[in-house]
Design an enzyme around this catalytic site. Structure first.
Site, PDB file in Angstrom:
ATOM      1  CG  HIS A   1      23.132 -12.060  -5.005  1.00 22.02           C
ATOM      2  ND1 HIS A   1      23.574 -13.361  -4.857  1.00 22.02           N
ATOM      3  CD2 HIS A   1      22.856 -11.907  -6.333  1.00 22.02           C
ATOM      4  CE1 HIS A   1      23.569 -13.969  -6.024  1.00 22.02           C
ATOM      5  NE2 HIS A   1      23.117 -13.108  -6.944  1.00 22.02           N
TER       6      HIS A   1
ATOM      7  CG  ASP B   1      20.124 -11.166 -10.063  1.00 23.65           C
ATOM      8  OD1 ASP B   1      21.084 -11.688  -9.469  1.00 23.65           O
ATOM      9  OD2 ASP B   1      19.308 -11.820 -10.758  1.00 23.65           O
TER      10      ASP B   1
ATOM     11  CG  HIS C   1      19.057 -15.360  -6.335  1.00 22.32           C
ATOM     12  ND1 HIS C   1      18.624 -14.095  -6.672  1.00 22.32           N
ATOM     13  CD2 HIS C   1      20.177 -15.576  -7.070  1.00 22.32           C
ATOM     14  CE1 HIS C   1      19.435 -13.567  -7.566  1.00 22.32           C
ATOM     15  NE2 HIS C   1      20.401 -14.450  -7.825  1.00 22.32           N
TER      16      HIS C   1
ATOM     17  NE  ARG D   1      21.392 -12.241 -14.498  1.00 28.28           N
ATOM     18  CZ  ARG D   1      22.133 -11.444 -13.726  1.00 28.28           C
ATOM     19  NH1 ARG D   1      22.385 -11.766 -12.472  1.00 28.28           N
ATOM     20  NH2 ARG D   1      22.645 -10.326 -14.233  1.00 28.28           N
TER      21      ARG D   1
END
Length: 309
Positions: free
Chosen positions: A114, A116, A265, A282
């Site tokens: 995916h 983000d 990623h 994150r």
């Protein structure tokens, strides 16, 4: 070791794979880096798509401060209600929370390829992820270069992909009645994005596909679900060819910084079944509305854009 082209200070970058990824050395992210260093890091990011820093001794405050040097920092996530106290920008990638919210052991919320939060009409421009608690082995992350994937398609397939618009939306994957399911339903994020987007800084064209946000009935504008499924399967296979990828082994003090407009990623799901915990943190930078090769913009279907400060 190589030097980033045009680097005034000789920023050291060690390429890790043929198409993507480099380790940056000689930078301490605790420091208030000067504008020249920030510009060189930004240039390395655009060149390598994902860059890595090792042996960094930073916490939430330093991570957020570093991110702000590159743009507006968004809240943690459209669905996040419990970021670390005092740090609304931080999203915990925490295996302990996933077990509670999803009812099963895993080391990442989304174990599929995916980019983000592409269910947003303005997905994040970039993400910065730092390690905290790591399994003794396993739990790596892999990135793929979506620019290389596009550029290496046959011309006829590139021309076809240029015309497509794909619907991106959230699938809860959450326990019925859980907080996660409620938040996904409330936000109701969905958008149509061009299958090929033009990078707003480099001008490169990237194959903009994100399997993690197109679960359920596949939808490409103008095609049936069955046709959409087959077209997307072909594009995903091309986007994630091994030669376009780099795999990163997390260590204490590791930080990854990736261009969300040019990469996808995958969190490798090989540690959760062993009972190992994995916690990373994150932050994301506010993104622009993607544009296709003909200038058309992504279209909001439902929900709201996601802005930073």
């Amino acid at each position: 070791m190589t030097t980033v082209p045009g680097s005034a200070l000789g920023l050291d970058a060690e390429p890790l794979a043929g198409y993507i990824g480099a380790t940056i050395t000689g930078v301490d992210l605790r420091e208030n880096l000067d504008d020249v260093v920030i510009a060189e890091i930004r240039q390395a990011l655009h060149q390598y798509k994902v860059i890595f820093f090792r042996d960094q001794q930073i916490g939430h405050a330093e991570q957020v401060a570093f991110a702000r040097r590159f743009g507006k920092v968004t809240p943690a996530h459209p669905h996040e209600e419990n970021p670390p106290e005092g740090f609304p920008e931080i999203l915990p990638i925490d295996s302990r929370r996933y077990e509670q919210n999803l009812g099963r052991k895993r080391t990442s919320y989304d174990n599929s390829w995916h980019t983000d939060v592409t269910a947003l009409v303005n997905p994040p421009a970039a993400s910065i992820l730092r390690s905290d608690i790591l399994p003794p082995y396993g739990g790596d992350t892999t990135w793929t270069n979506l620019v290389a994937a596009y550029e290496n398609l046959p011309k006829e397939l590139r021309d076809f992909a240029d015309t497509l618009d794909i619907k991106h939306q959230f699938n809860t994957q959450a326990t019925a009645g859980s907080q996660r399911e409620r938040k996904v339903a409330e936000a109701n994020l969905a958008a149509y994005h061009p299958a090929v987007r033009v990078h707003p800084v480099t001008g490169e064209r990237a194959l903009f596909v994100s399997p993690g946000f197109t679960r359920g009935p596949r939808e490409i504008r103008g095609f049936s679900p069955t046709q959409s499924e087959r077209i997307l399967a072909l594009l995903w296979e091309e986007a994630t060819r091994t030669e376009y990828t780099v795999r990163f082994r997390w260590q204490p003090g590791s930080v990854a910084f990736w261009d969300n407009r040019a990469t996808s990623h995958l969190a490798v799901s090989d540690a959760g079944h062993l009972g190992h915990e994995r916690v990373l943190y994150r932050v994301t930078l506010e993104g622009d509305i993607p544009r296709g090769v003909d200038g058309r913009e992504s279209e909001l279907v439902s929900g709201q854009p996601f802005y930073g400060s």
